[in-house]
Design a protein around this motif. Sequence first.
Motif, mmCIF file in Angstrom:
data_model
loop_
_atom_site.group_PDB
_atom_site.id
_atom_site.type_symbol
_atom_site.label_atom_id
_atom_site.label_comp_id
_atom_site.label_asym_id
_atom_site.label_seq_id
_atom_site.Cartn_x
_atom_site.Cartn_y
_atom_site.Cartn_z
ATOM 1 N N MET A 1 0.839 -1.198 0.000
ATOM 2 C CA MET A 1 0.000 0.000 0.000
ATOM 3 C C MET A 1 0.874 1.248 0.000
ATOM 4 S SD MET A 1 -3.122 1.251 0.029
ATOM 5 C CE MET A 1 -4.122 -0.138 0.568
ATOM 6 N N LEU A 2 0.620 2.173 -0.940
ATOM 7 C CA LEU A 2 1.395 3.399 -1.011
ATOM 8 C C LEU A 2 0.955 4.373 0.071
ATOM 9 C CD1 LEU A 2 1.432 4.116 -4.865
ATOM 10 C CD2 LEU A 2 3.286 3.179 -3.487
ATOM 11 N N SER A 3 1.896 5.191 0.519
ATOM 12 C CA SER A 3 1.562 6.229 1.485
ATOM 13 C C SER A 3 0.799 7.343 0.776
ATOM 14 C CB SER A 3 2.842 6.796 2.103
ATOM 15 O OG SER A 3 3.569 7.530 1.136
ATOM 16 N N GLU A 4 0.248 8.262 1.552
ATOM 17 C CA GLU A 4 -0.509 9.367 0.981
ATOM 18 C C GLU A 4 0.386 10.382 0.279
ATOM 19 O OE1 GLU A 4 -2.971 11.044 3.976
ATOM 20 O OE2 GLU A 4 -4.225 9.268 4.180
ATOM 21 N N SER A 5 1.684 10.270 0.469
ATOM 22 C CA SER A 5 2.620 11.179 -0.203
ATOM 23 C C SER A 5 3.778 10.382 -0.789
ATOM 24 C CB SER A 5 3.138 12.237 0.774
ATOM 25 O OG SER A 5 3.754 11.613 1.895
ATOM 26 N N ALA A 6 3.439 9.412 -1.626
ATOM 27 C CA ALA A 6 4.442 8.531 -2.213
ATOM 28 C C ALA A 6 5.213 9.241 -3.317
ATOM 29 C CB ALA A 6 3.762 7.289 -2.774
ATOM 30 N N HIS A 7 6.411 8.714 -3.595
ATOM 31 C CA HIS A 7 7.173 9.166 -4.758
ATOM 32 C C HIS A 7 6.805 8.248 -5.921
ATOM 33 C CE1 HIS A 7 11.361 9.549 -6.894
ATOM 34 N NE2 HIS A 7 10.382 10.078 -7.603
ATOM 35 N N LEU B 1 -2.260 13.076 -9.786
ATOM 36 C CA LEU B 1 -1.506 12.516 -8.661
ATOM 37 C C LEU B 1 -0.856 13.607 -7.819
ATOM 38 C CD1 LEU B 1 0.085 9.444 -10.453
ATOM 39 C CD2 LEU B 1 -1.582 9.365 -8.595
ATOM 40 N N VAL B 2 -0.360 14.649 -8.487
ATOM 41 C CA VAL B 2 0.214 15.780 -7.747
ATOM 42 C C VAL B 2 -0.881 16.451 -6.907
ATOM 43 C CG1 VAL B 2 1.234 18.087 -7.992
ATOM 44 C CG2 VAL B 2 2.095 16.177 -9.368
ATOM 45 N N ALA B 3 -2.063 16.611 -7.489
ATOM 46 C CA ALA B 3 -3.174 17.229 -6.761
ATOM 47 C C ALA B 3 -3.575 16.411 -5.537
ATOM 48 C CB ALA B 3 -4.374 17.407 -7.694
ATOM 49 N N ARG B 4 -3.315 15.108 -5.576
ATOM 50 C CA ARG B 4 -3.655 14.235 -4.445
ATOM 51 C C ARG B 4 -2.540 14.182 -3.400
ATOM 52 N NH1 ARG B 4 -7.130 9.042 -6.701
ATOM 53 N NH2 ARG B 4 -8.450 10.216 -8.161
ATOM 54 N N GLY B 5 -1.496 14.959 -3.610
ATOM 55 C CA GLY B 5 -0.446 15.071 -2.606
ATOM 56 C C GLY B 5 0.768 14.205 -2.809
ATOM 57 N N HIS B 6 0.868 13.517 -3.947
ATOM 58 C CA HIS B 6 2.032 12.671 -4.205
ATOM 59 C C HIS B 6 3.163 13.485 -4.830
ATOM 60 C CE1 HIS B 6 -0.127 9.025 -3.212
ATOM 61 N NE2 HIS B 6 -1.102 9.378 -4.018
ATOM 62 N N ARG B 7 4.381 13.025 -4.623
ATOM 63 C CA ARG B 7 5.548 13.604 -5.294
ATOM 64 C C ARG B 7 5.767 12.810 -6.577
ATOM 65 N NH1 ARG B 7 11.422 13.040 -5.060
ATOM 66 N NH2 ARG B 7 11.280 11.432 -3.441
ATOM 67 N N ASP C 1 17.300 8.091 -4.579
ATOM 68 C CA ASP C 1 15.942 8.648 -4.586
ATOM 69 C C ASP C 1 15.023 7.746 -5.407
ATOM 70 O OD1 ASP C 1 13.870 10.411 -4.007
ATOM 71 O OD2 ASP C 1 14.272 11.672 -5.761
ATOM 72 N N GLU C 2 15.091 6.447 -5.121
ATOM 73 C CA GLU C 2 14.283 5.487 -5.857
ATOM 74 C C GLU C 2 12.796 5.723 -5.558
ATOM 75 O OE1 GLU C 2 16.849 4.734 -4.005
ATOM 76 O OE2 GLU C 2 18.339 3.841 -5.356
ATOM 77 N N PRO C 3 11.936 5.538 -6.553
ATOM 78 C CA PRO C 3 10.505 5.791 -6.353
ATOM 79 C C PRO C 3 9.822 4.666 -5.573
ATOM 80 C CG PRO C 3 10.889 4.950 -8.545
ATOM 81 C CD PRO C 3 12.250 5.151 -7.939
ATOM 82 N N ASP C 4 8.605 4.950 -5.113
ATOM 83 C CA ASP C 4 7.774 3.946 -4.457
ATOM 84 C C ASP C 4 6.911 3.196 -5.470
ATOM 85 O OD1 ASP C 4 8.481 4.741 -1.709
ATOM 86 O OD2 ASP C 4 7.432 6.590 -2.219
ATOM 87 N N LEU C 5 6.731 3.783 -6.651
ATOM 88 C CA LEU C 5 5.910 3.194 -7.695
ATOM 89 C C LEU C 5 6.416 3.690 -9.045
ATOM 90 C CD1 LEU C 5 3.276 1.711 -8.727
ATOM 91 C CD2 LEU C 5 2.124 3.933 -8.473
ATOM 92 N N VAL C 6 6.473 2.783 -10.025
ATOM 93 C CA VAL C 6 6.862 3.137 -11.394
ATOM 94 C C VAL C 6 5.646 2.990 -12.301
ATOM 95 C CG1 VAL C 6 8.334 2.587 -13.367
ATOM 96 C CG2 VAL C 6 9.244 2.398 -11.035
ATOM 97 N N VAL C 7 5.253 4.087 -12.935
ATOM 98 C CA VAL C 7 4.187 4.078 -13.938
ATOM 99 C C VAL C 7 4.858 4.249 -15.289
ATOM 100 C CG1 VAL C 7 2.068 5.184 -14.736
ATOM 101 C CG2 VAL C 7 2.600 5.144 -12.287
ATOM 102 N N TYR C 8 4.605 3.329 -16.225
ATOM 103 C CA TYR C 8 5.401 3.373 -17.449
ATOM 104 C C TYR C 8 4.607 2.994 -18.685
ATOM 105 C CZ TYR C 8 5.737 -1.761 -17.164
ATOM 106 O OH TYR C 8 5.458 -3.113 -17.116
ATOM 107 N N ASP C 9 5.026 3.568 -19.778
ATOM 108 C CA ASP C 9 4.510 3.271 -21.102
ATOM 109 C C ASP C 9 5.002 1.878 -21.518
ATOM 110 O OD1 ASP C 9 4.406 3.205 -24.049
ATOM 111 O OD2 ASP C 9 4.049 5.354 -23.937
ATOM 112 N N THR C 10 4.200 1.176 -22.258
ATOM 113 C CA THR C 10 4.552 -0.185 -22.664
ATOM 114 C C THR C 10 5.850 -0.269 -23.457
ATOM 115 O OG1 THR C 10 3.111 0.108 -24.588
ATOM 116 C CG2 THR C 10 2.183 -1.061 -22.699
ATOM 117 N N VAL C 11 6.225 0.804 -24.161
ATOM 118 C CA VAL C 11 7.449 0.757 -24.962
ATOM 119 C C VAL C 11 8.684 1.214 -24.185
ATOM 120 C CG1 VAL C 11 6.244 1.004 -27.155
ATOM 121 C CG2 VAL C 11 7.014 3.049 -25.940
ATOM 122 N N ALA C 12 8.516 1.627 -22.940
ATOM 123 C CA ALA C 12 9.653 2.016 -22.102
ATOM 124 C C ALA C 12 10.175 0.777 -21.393
ATOM 125 C CB ALA C 12 9.238 3.084 -21.096
#
Length: 280
Positions: A1-7, A29-35, A104-115
């Motif tokens: 579970m991600l924190s309310e201010s995840a990277h 995501l920025v509006a929801r308080g995430h970095r 400064d590794e992230p807590d979650l990676v969101v990525y395009d299928t070709v990346a």
Amino acid sequence: MLSESAHITFMTVPLHGHVNPLLGMVTELVARGHRVSFAINDDFASLAKDAGASVVLYESTFPSSSSPERGWLEAGHDAAQAAKVFRDEFVSVLPQLETAYAGDEPDLVVYDTVAAHAPVLAAAWGVPEVQISPTHVFYDGVEAETGATVALGDRRLGLRRKPCVVTIPRSVQLHADRVGGGCQFVGPIVSPRRVDGTWTAPDDWPVVLVSLGSAYNKRPEFFSACAAAFEGTGWRVVMSIGRFFDPAELGELPPNVEVHPWVPQLDVLASAKGACRRAG
């Protein structure tokens, strides 16, 4: 579970059709308080910053404003050529981002299928990932039909079979009946792009946008034909021709035709009655 201010970091390739569909998610995501951070080259840094992300820069193998001479795949290329282009990008970008994110590794990676570098990095960091497709997803049998592999990174990671959020409607997906149930078709997430500037129709004529996208647009003969077709018709023709050829190659244009390297598409489409576009 991600924190309310995840990277949360976003990774894609430096092409408009792959960057733009992610920007609305960044803003939300920025509006929801995430970095939120966004790994991209300098050409697209302003778009990512405008959406609210911090930018992690890298040097890409793709054409850029500083290196347009690298060129791009010609229209009509085969799938094996395309796979090589994205694989070369994977090999180049992976070590750059390993260094850039160190400490400064992230807590979650969101990525395009070709990346393809993104899931490799997520696995190395031991963090969850979300795969996004801004276009058609790979369907069952695509490799046999194209004669080329579509897994651009490490096959052991199972890049093709992971759940995927798709930002096009299922109704326009190629062979939608052969797409696995792990794909969720959510449609586009549109957000304003202030750095694109603005466009206002100069008159009350119906507007048509003519564009071949950002990659396969070195077709002056196509744009000239469109200009000739609309001459004297009472339509306002807005052409977005890209940066790979000189507009002077189009010759003298009718007064109802305007030519730009790029246009703020959301503004133009809001006024448009039609569009002549490249599919795919």
